[in-house]
Design a protein around this motif. Sequence first.
Motif, PDB file in Angstrom:
ATOM      1  N   LEU A 187       0.817  -1.211   0.000  1.00  0.00           N
ATOM      2  CA  LEU A 187       0.000   0.000   0.000  1.00  0.00           C
ATOM      3  C   LEU A 187       0.852   1.264   0.000  1.00  0.00           C
ATOM      4  N   ALA A 188       2.027   1.193   0.594  1.00  0.00           N
ATOM      5  CA  ALA A 188       2.909   2.356   0.622  1.00  0.00           C
ATOM      6  C   ALA A 188       3.567   2.615  -0.733  1.00  0.00           C
ATOM      7  N   HIS A 189       3.680   1.573  -1.575  1.00  0.00           N
ATOM      8  CA  HIS A 189       4.458   1.674  -2.811  1.00  0.00           C
ATOM      9  C   HIS A 189       3.617   1.926  -4.058  1.00  0.00           C
ATOM     10  N   ILE A 190       2.488   1.250  -4.189  1.00  0.00           N
ATOM     11  CA  ILE A 190       1.763   1.234  -5.460  1.00  0.00           C
ATOM     12  C   ILE A 190       1.311   2.622  -5.934  1.00  0.00           C
ATOM     13  N   PRO A 191       0.804   3.508  -5.087  1.00  0.00           N
ATOM     14  CA  PRO A 191       0.411   4.824  -5.610  1.00  0.00           C
ATOM     15  C   PRO A 191       1.550   5.568  -6.309  1.00  0.00           C
ATOM     16  N   SER A 192       2.759   5.430  -5.805  1.00  0.00           N
ATOM     17  CA  SER A 192       3.888   6.110  -6.440  1.00  0.00           C
ATOM     18  C   SER A 192       4.192   5.516  -7.813  1.00  0.00           C
ATOM     19  N   VAL A 193       3.920   4.227  -7.987  1.00  0.00           N
ATOM     20  CA  VAL A 193       4.108   3.601  -9.296  1.00  0.00           C
ATOM     21  C   VAL A 193       3.190   4.255 -10.327  1.00  0.00           C
ATOM     22  N   PHE A 194       1.919   4.406  -9.974  1.00  0.00           N
ATOM     23  CA  PHE A 194       0.969   4.980 -10.924  1.00  0.00           C
ATOM     24  C   PHE A 194       1.215   6.465 -11.147  1.00  0.00           C
ATOM     25  N   ALA A 195       1.752   7.135 -10.153  1.00  0.00           N
ATOM     26  CA  ALA A 195       2.126   8.533 -10.354  1.00  0.00           C
ATOM     27  C   ALA A 195       3.191   8.640 -11.447  1.00  0.00           C
ATOM     28  N   ARG A 196       4.173   7.750 -11.419  1.00  0.00           N
ATOM     29  CA  ARG A 196       5.223   7.749 -12.432  1.00  0.00           C
ATOM     30  C   ARG A 196       4.669   7.380 -13.802  1.00  0.00           C
TER      31      ARG A 196
END
Length: 402
Positions: A187-196
């Motif tokens: 949960l801490a990682h996935i949002p940053s993936v989609f931001a990129r």
Amino acid sequence: MRIVEARVIVTSPGRNFVTLKIVTDEGVTGVGDATLNGRELAVEAYLREHVVPLLIGRDPARIEDTWQYLYQGAYWRRGPVTMSAIAAVDTALWDIKGKVAGLPVYQLLGGRSREGVTVYGHANGETVTEVLAEVARYLDLGYRAVRVQCGVPGLANTYGVSADKMFYEPADSALPTEATWSTERYLAHIPSVFARVRDEFGPDLRLLHDAHHRLTPIEAARLGSSLEPYALTWLEDPVRAELQEGFRLIRRHTTTPIATGEVFNSVWDASQLISEQLIDYIRMTVVRAGGISHLRRVFDFAALHHVRSGSHGATDLSPVCMAAALHLDISIPNFGLQEYMRHTPETDAVFPHGYHYDGGYLHPGEAPGLGVDIDEEAAARYPYSPAYLPVNRLEDGSIHPW
């Protein structure tokens, strides 16, 4: 016309498939997919021992009667083994009916509702840099929609991330491999993936993500909310669907669209989710949902409640199932997306087919029937090879949904 033979063919051109081939006294044949990933021989035995003897002498034109005979005529109903077997029979009978009529199956379902079937690919990588490269590769191939799966820092392996990027196959061992999972890290990682991904490819590309049944409802709600800025087409399988009340909780907290259903095998598995509009896409498949006849009922029911199709299309569904899915996809009014994980050249050789990919769309072709067959001589060169799906554990060793 009568059914005189039904052969159950198990082959493994890189992964295991179970195929039913029905033969009539006039020489017309039909094929159906009965593959159940990791439990293929259970369906093979069910067909061979319990279903095939019931087919001999039946009129292949009576598709609905045969479906009801195999479903209502059995005291033990539903479940993935039973419904995969029924699906194989139903699909093969539609194939025969199309060949007798001299028409592709989609014409028997009412004709085209669209010119092509929009498909999405599976872009994955251990790192965000690898993911961006894979998304770019799918765009180069003409895809308009991509599911994004990324490795999670601190975890040795992650669902959906594979060494072979084009031919993803999770059933990878004669006994189940074990993976380690951490929801907190994920949960801490996935949002940053989609931001990129959004920053790199802009707002027009349709993006999807699969949580693979691993979250609680409130965790799924948190993830959906955190992904809202990136406008996903859907968040797939956020929670296990046994407790369908959980989807209501997700709905209260996020506007990210939800897709689920690839493990469902009857309309009754999805009736609450659809009728209460707790999901946006239903992902049931021809092979798992009792064939073309029953899945069309599910999609018709979904259409009444503003739910669109989004059928599963991983490599464990053979080209026979993909062909059947495309005939449904191109005919129904509430089509959404079709998953398309490409098969290996060896698989395509065993299952020659007329459907084809072009610029982000799959096309079912115009051959009578389903437009797909099985080369039994080629299939015989690839004997069954035991292969299990993985098992998942939390970092403390507890079993967790894979």
